[in-house]
Design a protein around this motif. Structure first.
Motif, PDB file in Angstrom:
ATOM      1  N   GLU A   1       0.775  -1.248  -0.168  1.00  0.00           N
ATOM      2  CA  GLU A   1      -0.118  -0.160   0.010  1.00  0.00           C
ATOM      3  C   GLU A   1       1.073   1.316   0.054  1.00  0.00           C
ATOM      4  OE1 GLU A   1      -2.321  -0.806   3.578  1.00  0.00           O
ATOM      5  OE2 GLU A   1      -4.242  -1.106   2.164  1.00  0.00           O
ATOM      6  N   VAL A   2       0.926   2.173  -0.944  1.00  0.00           N
ATOM      7  CA  VAL A   2       1.605   3.237  -1.089  1.00  0.00           C
ATOM      8  C   VAL A   2       0.673   4.388  -0.700  1.00  0.00           C
ATOM      9  CG1 VAL A   2       2.797   4.834  -2.829  1.00  0.00           C
ATOM     10  CG2 VAL A   2       2.810   2.541  -3.287  1.00  0.00           C
ATOM     11  N   VAL A   3       1.110   4.776   0.458  1.00  0.00           N
ATOM     12  CA  VAL A   3      -0.065   5.918   1.296  1.00  0.00           C
ATOM     13  C   VAL A   3       0.461   7.431   0.713  1.00  0.00           C
ATOM     14  CG1 VAL A   3      -1.174   6.498   3.171  1.00  0.00           C
ATOM     15  CG2 VAL A   3      -0.368   4.241   2.818  1.00  0.00           C
ATOM     16  N   ARG A   4      -0.065   8.174   0.110  1.00  0.00           N
ATOM     17  CA  ARG A   4       0.124   9.425  -0.214  1.00  0.00           C
ATOM     18  C   ARG A   4      -0.204  10.410   0.595  1.00  0.00           C
ATOM     19  NH1 ARG A   4      -2.746  10.693  -5.994  1.00  0.00           N
ATOM     20  NH2 ARG A   4      -1.067  12.549  -6.024  1.00  0.00           N
ATOM     21  N   GLY A   5       0.447  11.216   1.235  1.00  0.00           N
ATOM     22  CA  GLY A   5       0.104  12.318   2.119  1.00  0.00           C
ATOM     23  C   GLY A   5      -0.513  13.477   1.307  1.00  0.00           C
ATOM     24  N   ALA A   6      -1.170  14.344   2.110  1.00  0.00           N
ATOM     25  CA  ALA A   6      -1.710  15.727   1.211  1.00  0.00           C
ATOM     26  C   ALA A   6      -0.823  16.350   0.520  1.00  0.00           C
ATOM     27  CB  ALA A   6      -2.437  16.267   2.431  1.00  0.00           C
ATOM     28  N   ALA A   7       0.598  16.482   1.157  1.00  0.00           N
ATOM     29  CA  ALA A   7       1.489  17.101   0.433  1.00  0.00           C
ATOM     30  C   ALA A   7       2.585  16.409  -0.352  1.00  0.00           C
ATOM     31  CB  ALA A   7       2.646  17.665   1.649  1.00  0.00           C
ATOM     32  N   THR A   8       2.456  14.887  -0.504  1.00  0.00           N
ATOM     33  CA  THR A   8       3.295  14.144  -1.347  1.00  0.00           C
ATOM     34  C   THR A   8       3.388  14.649  -2.664  1.00  0.00           C
ATOM     35  OG1 THR A   8       2.767  12.300   0.235  1.00  0.00           O
ATOM     36  CG2 THR A   8       3.784  11.771  -1.932  1.00  0.00           C
ATOM     37  N   ALA A   9       4.589  14.794  -3.086  1.00  0.00           N
ATOM     38  CA  ALA A   9       4.742  15.209  -4.624  1.00  0.00           C
ATOM     39  C   ALA A   9       4.762  14.372  -5.475  1.00  0.00           C
ATOM     40  CB  ALA A   9       6.263  15.903  -4.575  1.00  0.00           C
ATOM     41  N   PRO A  10       4.113  14.477  -6.797  1.00  0.00           N
ATOM     42  CA  PRO A  10       3.805  13.644  -7.720  1.00  0.00           C
ATOM     43  C   PRO A  10       5.259  12.778  -8.093  1.00  0.00           C
ATOM     44  CG  PRO A  10       2.961  15.489  -8.197  1.00  0.00           C
ATOM     45  CD  PRO A  10       3.781  15.912  -7.268  1.00  0.00           C
ATOM     46  N   GLU A  11       6.139  13.373  -8.257  1.00  0.00           N
ATOM     47  CA  GLU A  11       7.627  12.688  -8.440  1.00  0.00           C
ATOM     48  C   GLU A  11       7.876  11.594  -7.222  1.00  0.00           C
ATOM     49  OE1 GLU A  11       7.359  16.167 -10.428  1.00  0.00           O
ATOM     50  OE2 GLU A  11       7.345  16.021  -8.116  1.00  0.00           O
ATOM     51  N   VAL A  12       7.605  11.851  -5.983  1.00  0.00           N
ATOM     52  CA  VAL A  12       7.819  11.110  -5.028  1.00  0.00           C
ATOM     53  C   VAL A  12       6.771   9.842  -5.104  1.00  0.00           C
ATOM     54  CG1 VAL A  12       7.608  10.780  -2.495  1.00  0.00           C
ATOM     55  CG2 VAL A  12       8.550  12.690  -3.555  1.00  0.00           C
ATOM     56  N   LEU A  13       5.731  10.020  -5.612  1.00  0.00           N
ATOM     57  CA  LEU A  13       4.691   9.064  -5.787  1.00  0.00           C
ATOM     58  C   LEU A  13       4.927   8.082  -6.921  1.00  0.00           C
ATOM     59  CD1 LEU A  13       1.856   7.963  -4.408  1.00  0.00           C
ATOM     60  CD2 LEU A  13       0.773   9.441  -6.205  1.00  0.00           C
ATOM     61  N   ALA A  14       5.527   8.684  -7.856  1.00  0.00           N
ATOM     62  CA  ALA A  14       6.115   8.079  -9.203  1.00  0.00           C
ATOM     63  C   ALA A  14       7.261   7.221  -8.739  1.00  0.00           C
ATOM     64  CB  ALA A  14       6.171   8.928 -10.230  1.00  0.00           C
ATOM     65  N   THR A  15       8.068   7.583  -8.013  1.00  0.00           N
ATOM     66  CA  THR A  15       9.189   6.919  -7.491  1.00  0.00           C
ATOM     67  C   THR A  15       8.800   5.643  -6.875  1.00  0.00           C
ATOM     68  OG1 THR A  15      10.571   8.995  -7.487  1.00  0.00           O
ATOM     69  CG2 THR A  15      11.608   7.209  -6.222  1.00  0.00           C
ATOM     70  N   ALA A  16       8.001   6.037  -5.933  1.00  0.00           N
ATOM     71  CA  ALA A  16       7.404   4.784  -5.151  1.00  0.00           C
ATOM     72  C   ALA A  16       6.811   3.727  -6.023  1.00  0.00           C
ATOM     73  CB  ALA A  16       6.262   5.226  -4.197  1.00  0.00           C
ATOM     74  N   MET A  17       6.160   4.105  -6.939  1.00  0.00           N
ATOM     75  CA  MET A  17       5.137   3.035  -8.031  1.00  0.00           C
ATOM     76  C   MET A  17       6.508   2.329  -8.812  1.00  0.00           C
ATOM     77  SD  MET A  17       2.354   3.499  -7.065  1.00  0.00           S
ATOM     78  CE  MET A  17       1.385   2.476  -8.064  1.00  0.00           C
ATOM     79  N   ALA A  18       7.331   2.884  -9.328  1.00  0.00           N
ATOM     80  CA  ALA A  18       8.500   2.665 -10.235  1.00  0.00           C
ATOM     81  C   ALA A  18       9.325   1.469  -9.300  1.00  0.00           C
ATOM     82  CB  ALA A  18       9.166   3.586 -10.742  1.00  0.00           C
ATOM     83  N   LEU A  19       9.525   2.094  -7.913  1.00  0.00           N
ATOM     84  CA  LEU A  19      10.211   1.066  -7.110  1.00  0.00           C
ATOM     85  C   LEU A  19       9.495  -0.328  -6.745  1.00  0.00           C
ATOM     86  CD1 LEU A  19      13.135   0.993  -5.705  1.00  0.00           C
ATOM     87  CD2 LEU A  19      11.799   2.189  -3.737  1.00  0.00           C
ATOM     88  N   SER A  20       8.193  -0.102  -6.607  1.00  0.00           N
ATOM     89  CA  SER A  20       7.568  -1.393  -6.210  1.00  0.00           C
ATOM     90  C   SER A  20       7.829  -2.057  -7.389  1.00  0.00           C
ATOM     91  CB  SER A  20       6.014  -0.905  -6.128  1.00  0.00           C
ATOM     92  OG  SER A  20       5.745   0.342  -5.360  1.00  0.00           O
TER      93      SER A  20
END
Ligand code: T1G
Length: 681
Positions: free
Chosen positions: A445-464
């Motif tokens: 489960e990749v949990v995005r905070g209100a402030a989580t940047a798109p790049e950070v989310l994209a990084t988590a998805m690619a790393l997953s």
């Protein structure tokens, strides 16, 4: 001239047929039409002496076009095309690269020869879609590789490597990937004039099975776990049996009948839903190719306990160096030893080579100093599940790690926004909720905070994807997606026992629904004393009453069940007495609760919570919830996940059931039920 996406060209007396149908050369109607035209063109052209069939792009045909299932059939159908290929008067050589899967491999099986690029994979994964190979695969594969190998590939659904395919007689040659087309053309030229080998005419491997009828029982003995009570694996076995017992043409008819039956069934609809749901989960609104993931070259993990160690293994096994931090040397040593022990077990079981395990361990840098995380691109904390502890740690990490580094919490339910607020980089903070055992469970489960940047989310998805996880994005809330829905099921389970259902009845209803275990079996396994404190225990809950009576679960041989030395559980009369005393003290009226009510009371509130999770935007879509529950909690794939299952039984049925239970129906569920709508399209 053949129809695009199929093109043809001549190389002397060889006709080269090429498919270019991104992304995976699925055998959709246009491809089938073009292939049929091209193969007939080759057959009719006197100057053509042989044919090569190849694909461009990432892979050889990866199967029938799954999006066509359930739609009106468009001719030519794949079985028809496959018969024309095998019936060609000119030899056809399949040039295989990437993943020749399902109908793609069936096309190759109908060809007279098969050349594979090294690194290619060949498989018949239809069983994972609740189907079976429906274009001759169950009849041709056993004739080429024998019944045992064919059953393993068809019932297991896993591909074999090109080398393995060569060993078992599935391919004629393995060549370097760069040389594939030329090698196939040269091979085609070499076999001109040879008798045409047709898999359907091969009898020797079938004769072996006829002389050895126990082959099917041996397979069932060895691979019973593959059957999982689902219809498709059994149908696969029946189809292969037909290859042994019937003439080829009759075997094809049997295969077709079994295929059609599965295609129309709920299980295949559920498994096909899940196939697309898993892929949809990776799509995030607003995150397109322009959002570039950050490079993750070194990962830091704080906490070397069960979770920290398991999380570390995901990265080590993917070749990513890990700095593992603990506060005390003894705990750190234990963590490192556990990781080493897990790798040793992987080597012993053949899941991993000695070298790979050694290489993974060599990437591990244990330390007691948080400061050693300074060069990490991502730090994941897996420390005590307490908000104060985590926020203090994140504040400290924020001071240590380099600018741009990502800080992630493995929390299973705490507020990511509160944790992010403890840092000066909330845009680089998110949750990475691994499921225990973290080195085995595929869900993340990749949990995005209100402030989580798109790049950070994209990084988590690619790393997953890089570490082999199935990532589902959640917004922060108590329990995110999975645990938030588990909570009402646990509450309902306890309430049912207070009203008179036995724990073993509740577990039996869920295991009959094909969950691996029920809530009370899970509680015993995890330990009833998790978070229990004898000093403060008031006997206020069933769990406290059990712990106070010394019943801690499997760990001490008695919980809701009594366990033997092999940890086999039987319903416990002592537990039953403790429950009766607990209920008597509360004065709850006991009654018989039937299985139908147990199932509704356990699952409908979960679906209701899932509806809320969707309408609140915690999950991007209902099918994401199915991906979470299939991969994180063992929801049986044959019903597709809680939301697809609710669609299948009817949302009006679920809403009415919740009304009967006196549960407030979520607005989204109520609306869809009224409209005759579905969660999952
Ligand atoms: N049909 C339609 N679309 C497909 C597809 C298929 N067979 N396979 C993949 N896609 C889409 C997928 O939805 C995604 O779309 C994109 O391609 C990339 O896929 C008669 C009945 C080949 C190993 O089961 O295992 O033949 O999200 O993200 O990770 O006997 O795709 O981009 O819009 O998975 O690199 C049997 C299923 C069919 C193979 C590549 N074949 N596919 O993995 O990419 S039934 C299969 C896969 C059949 C016959 C029977 C994987 C892959 P989008 P991806 P990937």
């Amino acid at each position: 001239m053949a129809t695009a996406p199929i093109t043809t060209r001549r190389d002397g007396d060889i006709l080269v047929i090429t498919s270019n149908n991104p992304p995976v050369n699925a055998l959709g109607a246009a491809v089938r039409t073009g292939l049929m035209a091209a193969v007939l063109e080759g057959a009719a052209d006197a100057d053509v002496r042989a044919v090569v069939l190849r694909c461009v792009g990432r892979t050889f045909f990866a199967g029938a076009d799954i999006t066509e299932f359930g739609q009106p059939p468009v001719f030519p159908l794949l079985p028809e095309l496959v018969e024309v290929i095998e019936g060609s008067p000119k030899p056809i050589v399949a040039a295989i690269h990437g993943t020749a899967l399902g109908g793609g491999l069936e096309v190759a099986l109908a060809c007279h020869y098969r050349i594979a690029a090294d690194g290619a994979k060949l498989g018949l994964p239809e069983v994972k879609l609740g189907l079976l190979p429906g274009a001759g695969g169950t009849q041709r594969l056993p004739r080429l590789v024998g019944v045992t190998e064919a059953l393993t590939m068809i019932v297991g659904g896993s591909p074999v490597s090109a080398e393995r395919a060569s060993e078992i007689g599935l391919v004629d040659r393995v060549v370097g990937a760069d040389a594939l087309e030329a090698a196939a053309i040269a091979y085609a030229r070499d076999i001109i004039g040879e008798p045409l080998p047709r898999a359907s005419e091969r009898g020797e491997r079938i004769a072996e099975a006829v002389r050895d009828p126990a082959v099917f029982d041996r397979f069932r003995q060895a691979h019973g776990r593959l059957l999982k009570g689902l219809r498709a694996p059994e149908a696969c076995i029946a189809a292969v049996r037909a290859a042994v017992e019937l003439p080829f043409a009759d075997g094809l008819l049997r295969e077709r009948a079994l295929f059609q039956e599965l295609l129309a069934g709920d299980e295949s609809k559920a498994q096909r839903h899940y196939f697309f749901a898993e892929r949809a989960a990776g799509k995030i609104a607003g995150l397109d190719a322009s959002v570039v993931p950050q490079a993750i070259e070194r990962v830091g993990i704080v906490g070397a306990g069960t979770m920290g160690g398991g999380i570390a293994m995901n990265f080590l096994s993917a070749g990513i160096p890990v700095t593992l931090v603990e506060r005390e040397q003894a705990a750190l040593d234990r963590g490192v030893a556990t990781i080493g022990g897990n790798y040793a077990r992987n080597v012993r079981s053949g899941r991993m080579s000695e070298d790979a395990a050694g290489a993974a361990m060599a990437l591990l840098r244990p330390t007691l100093a948080l400061a050693d995380l300074a060069d990490s691109d991502l730090v994941i904390e897996a420390v005590f599940e307490d908000l104060a502890v985590k926020t203090a740690l994140f504040a400290e990490l924020d001071r240590i790690v380099k600018p741009g580094a990502i800080l992630a919490s493995n929390t299973s339910y705490l507020d990511i926004d509160a944790i992010a607020a403890a840092t000066g980089r909330p845009e680089a903070v998110l949750g990475l909720h691994f499921f225990s055992p973290a080195n085995i469970m595929r869900l993340l489960e990749v949990v995005r905070g209100a402030a989580t940047a798109p790049e950070v989310l994209a990084t988590a998805m690619a790393l997953s994807k890089r570490i082999g996880k199935i990532a589902v994005v959640a917004r922060t809330c108590d329990g995110f997606i999975g645990n938030r829905m588990l909570k009402p099921r646990q509450e309902a389970a306890n309430q049912l026992v207070l009203e008179g259902a036995k724990p073993w009845d509740v577990d039996r209803v869920l295991t009959a629904f094909r969950f691996p275990m029920g809530p009370f079996q899970m509680a015993d396994l995890a330990g009833l004393d998790l978070g229990w404190d004898a000093a403060t225990s008031q006997g206020a809950t069933l769990r406290e009453a059990m712990c106070e009576a010394g019943r801690r679960g499997q760990k001490n041989g008695r919980g809701f069940y009594d366990y033997d030395a092999e940890r086999r559980g039987t319903p416990s009369p002592q537990a039953e007495a403790i429950i009766a005393a607990f209920v008597a003290k509360r004065g709850t009226v006991q009654r018989a609760v039937d299985d139908a009510e147990i199932l509704e009371r356990l699952l409908y509130p979960m679906v209701n919570e899932g509806a809320r999770i969707v309408e609140e935007g915690v999950a991007q879509r209902a099918s994401d919830i199915d991906v979470v529950w299939v991969n994180g909690y063992g929801w049986p794939i044959g019903t597709g996940g809680p939301m697809f299952w609710a669609d299948t039984i009817g949302l009006d049925t679920v809403a009415a059931g919740l009304e009967r239970q006196g549960v407030a129906v979520a607005p989204l569920l109520r609306r869809l039920a009224a409209e005759g709508g579905r969660f999952t399209g």
